[in-house]
Design a protein around this motif. Structure first.
Motif, PDB file in Angstrom:
ATOM      1  N   ALA A 302      53.562  54.310  87.804  1.00  0.00           N
ATOM      2  CA  ALA A 302      52.384  54.825  87.093  1.00  0.00           C
ATOM      3  C   ALA A 302      52.678  55.051  85.620  1.00  0.00           C
ATOM      4  O   ALA A 302      51.854  54.732  84.754  1.00  0.00           O
ATOM      5  N   SER A 303      53.859  55.599  85.299  1.00  0.00           N
ATOM      6  CA  SER A 303      54.166  55.878  83.889  1.00  0.00           C
ATOM      7  C   SER A 303      54.372  54.585  83.104  1.00  0.00           C
ATOM      8  O   SER A 303      53.976  54.478  81.938  1.00  0.00           O
ATOM      9  N   VAL A 304      54.986  53.582  83.733  1.00  0.00           N
ATOM     10  CA  VAL A 304      55.181  52.298  83.053  1.00  0.00           C
ATOM     11  C   VAL A 304      53.830  51.612  82.834  1.00  0.00           C
ATOM     12  O   VAL A 304      53.580  51.040  81.765  1.00  0.00           O
ATOM     13  N   GLU A 305      52.942  51.701  83.812  1.00  0.00           N
ATOM     14  CA  GLU A 305      51.612  51.111  83.635  1.00  0.00           C
ATOM     15  C   GLU A 305      50.852  51.813  82.518  1.00  0.00           C
ATOM     16  O   GLU A 305      50.209  51.156  81.691  1.00  0.00           O
ATOM     17  N   ALA A 306      50.943  53.147  82.482  1.00  0.00           N
ATOM     18  CA  ALA A 306      50.240  53.893  81.432  1.00  0.00           C
ATOM     19  C   ALA A 306      50.777  53.522  80.051  1.00  0.00           C
ATOM     20  O   ALA A 306      50.015  53.373  79.089  1.00  0.00           O
ATOM     21  N   ARG A 307      52.099  53.371  79.954  1.00  0.00           N
ATOM     22  CA  ARG A 307      52.693  53.014  78.663  1.00  0.00           C
ATOM     23  C   ARG A 307      52.303  51.584  78.260  1.00  0.00           C
ATOM     24  O   ARG A 307      52.014  51.324  77.085  1.00  0.00           O
ATOM     25  N   ALA A 308      52.290  50.677  79.225  1.00  0.00           N
ATOM     26  CA  ALA A 308      51.878  49.299  78.932  1.00  0.00           C
ATOM     27  C   ALA A 308      50.434  49.279  78.427  1.00  0.00           C
ATOM     28  O   ALA A 308      50.120  48.629  77.425  1.00  0.00           O
ATOM     29  N   LYS A 309      49.559  49.997  79.098  1.00  0.00           N
ATOM     30  CA  LYS A 309      48.151  50.038  78.685  1.00  0.00           C
ATOM     31  C   LYS A 309      48.003  50.614  77.285  1.00  0.00           C
ATOM     32  O   LYS A 309      47.190  50.128  76.482  1.00  0.00           O
ATOM     33  N   SER A 310      48.782  51.652  76.979  1.00  0.00           N
ATOM     34  CA  SER A 310      48.665  52.287  75.664  1.00  0.00           C
ATOM     35  C   SER A 310      49.038  51.335  74.545  1.00  0.00           C
ATOM     36  O   SER A 310      48.619  51.526  73.395  1.00  0.00           O
ATOM     37  N   ARG A 311      49.804  50.288  74.865  1.00  0.00           N
ATOM     38  CA  ARG A 311      50.212  49.288  73.872  1.00  0.00           C
ATOM     39  C   ARG A 311      49.401  48.003  73.992  1.00  0.00           C
ATOM     40  O   ARG A 311      49.699  47.016  73.324  1.00  0.00           O
ATOM     41  N   GLY A 312      48.405  48.024  74.864  1.00  0.00           N
ATOM     42  CA  GLY A 312      47.529  46.866  75.012  1.00  0.00           C
ATOM     43  C   GLY A 312      48.035  45.821  75.979  1.00  0.00           C
ATOM     44  O   GLY A 312      47.574  44.673  75.932  1.00  0.00           O
TER      45      GLY A 312
END
Length: 386
Positions: A302-312
């Motif tokens: 979940a945290s890796v997905e959230a970080r990926a999304k925050s960078r587009g």
């Protein structure tokens, strides 16, 4: 004349890295070979070097599609244009044939499609490097409704630039920005940190499967030429000398390829992309505990997905979910972080990491999943009838 059909559709990966290249992955670039023609999708730094090392023919490049203007997707465009269009530097010489108007009209232009900024980037780069070309080019820009007005102070066109279209959205997408007798290309916005485009290449309907035993006896009985078989193969109807009408098999859908740029949510292209034969989707970041030694102990999926999304960007699971949503037949994961080596064909650790990335996508998508590797090349086959 019956409509032509494509002998083959081939995808060759010229670069599969995100952000920065590595010793095993180059910046983003994909070559689509439609019969004998080559279309490039994105053109990151050193793409022309990858073309020269591949089986792709530079001289056959007819079109280039840019998804967005981040450097890792466009920095290789100017040098490739100069090579493809017989460019040279230096002071303009009035006697140089490349400066003559007739030279610009002698051959069809190389066509480039991209979002706002593509035209200005090429124009300024060629102008300020004093690059002369031996053939023309044209840039068609896909305009977002949020794009600012045209800048009246912009540089004038390059001497070998032909007027391009400014393509406006229709119901949020760009339908059929290109069409010929074989394929269409449509596009739609996809969500990233900057304006970004996904492209859908659709082969027009192709001949259905033909059983000669259904036709040849009738042709022989009525002494009609066997050459009529070619018309029947294309789905046409043929009237025989005794009045019998033979109908060829119905044409069937051609292949559909969906090639996305960087994205954390490609939902706007979902309708255009439905039932794709192949979906090319980025998978920049992954959570790989026990496989990737650089995995952070505090991270989760979940945290890796959230970080990926925050960078587009996306994870393999996000790509898998979208592939399932559009009912894709095959998912090609692309645009990997530099931490994921692209030599998984020869390196065991790289292989285990890429297999783990593939497994994450498979957890969300039950179709075929492939992880891109530079110089990977494969044909896109027609679906079997029935």
């Amino acid at each position: 004349m019956p409509p032509a059909t494509l002998s083959s559709i081939n995808i060759t990966i010229l670069g599969s890295a995100s952000a920065q290249p590595s010793s095993t992955r180059n910046h983003s670039a994909l070559a689509l070979r439609l019969g004998g023609d080559v279309w490039l999708f994105d053109c990151g730094e050193a793409t022309q070097h990858r073309v020269q090392k591949s089986t792709v023919k530079m001289g056959r490049t007819q079109k280039i599609f840019i998804t967005h203007t981040h450097g890792d997707h466009i920095f290789g465009l100017l040098p490739l244009l100069a090579s493809r269009l017989d460019g040279a530097g230096g002071v303009v010489d009035a006697d140089d044939p490349r400066t003559k108007a007739e030279s610009r009209q002698a051959v069809p232009p190389l066509e480039i499609y991209g979002p706002l900024g593509t035209r200005a980037y090429i124009r300024s780069g060629l102008t300020y490097t004093h690059t002369l070309l031996g053939a023309p080019y044209v840039v068609h820009e896909l305009r977002f409704t949020s794009d600012p007005p045209l800048d009246p102070t912009a540089l004038p066109p390059h001497s070998f630039e032909l007027p391009g279209r400014d393509i406006q959205q229709v119901d949020g997408v760009w339908p059929e920005i290109y069409r010929d007798d074989l394929v269409t290309v449509s596009a739609a916005p996809i969500m990233h940190s900057v304006p970004c485009v996904g492209y859908v290449v659709t082969e027009l309907p192709v001949p259905g499967k033909m059983d000669p035993k259904l036709y040849i006896p009738h042709l022989k009985r009525t002494k009609m030429p066997m050459s009529l078989m070619s018309r029947l193969q294309q789905g046409e109807s043929v009237e025989l000398s005794d009045g019998t009408v033979l109908r060829g098999p119905s044409r069937r859908p051609g292949r559909k390829l969906v090639i996305l740029g960087d994205t954390y949510d490609p939902s706007p292209i979902a309708d255009l992309a439905a039932d794709a034969d192949i979906l090319v989707h980025e998978a920049t970041n992954s959570h790989l505990p026990g496989v990737d030694p650089e995995t952070k102990a505090e991270d989760t999926h979940a945290s890796v997905e959230a970080r990926a999304k925050s960078r587009g960007h996306s994870t393999p699971q996000m790509a898998g979910r979208f592939a399932r949503r559009i009912r894709a037949r095959k998912l090609l994961l692309n645009h990997f972080s530099a931490r994921y080596a692209g030599n998984d064909d020869v390196d065991e650790q790289a292989r285990s990491i890429m297999e783990a990335i593939k497994a994450l996508a498979v957890s969300e998508f039950d179709g075929e999943v492939v992880c891109a590797r530079d110089f990977m090349s494969f044909d896109v086959e027609l679906r079997q009838e029935g």
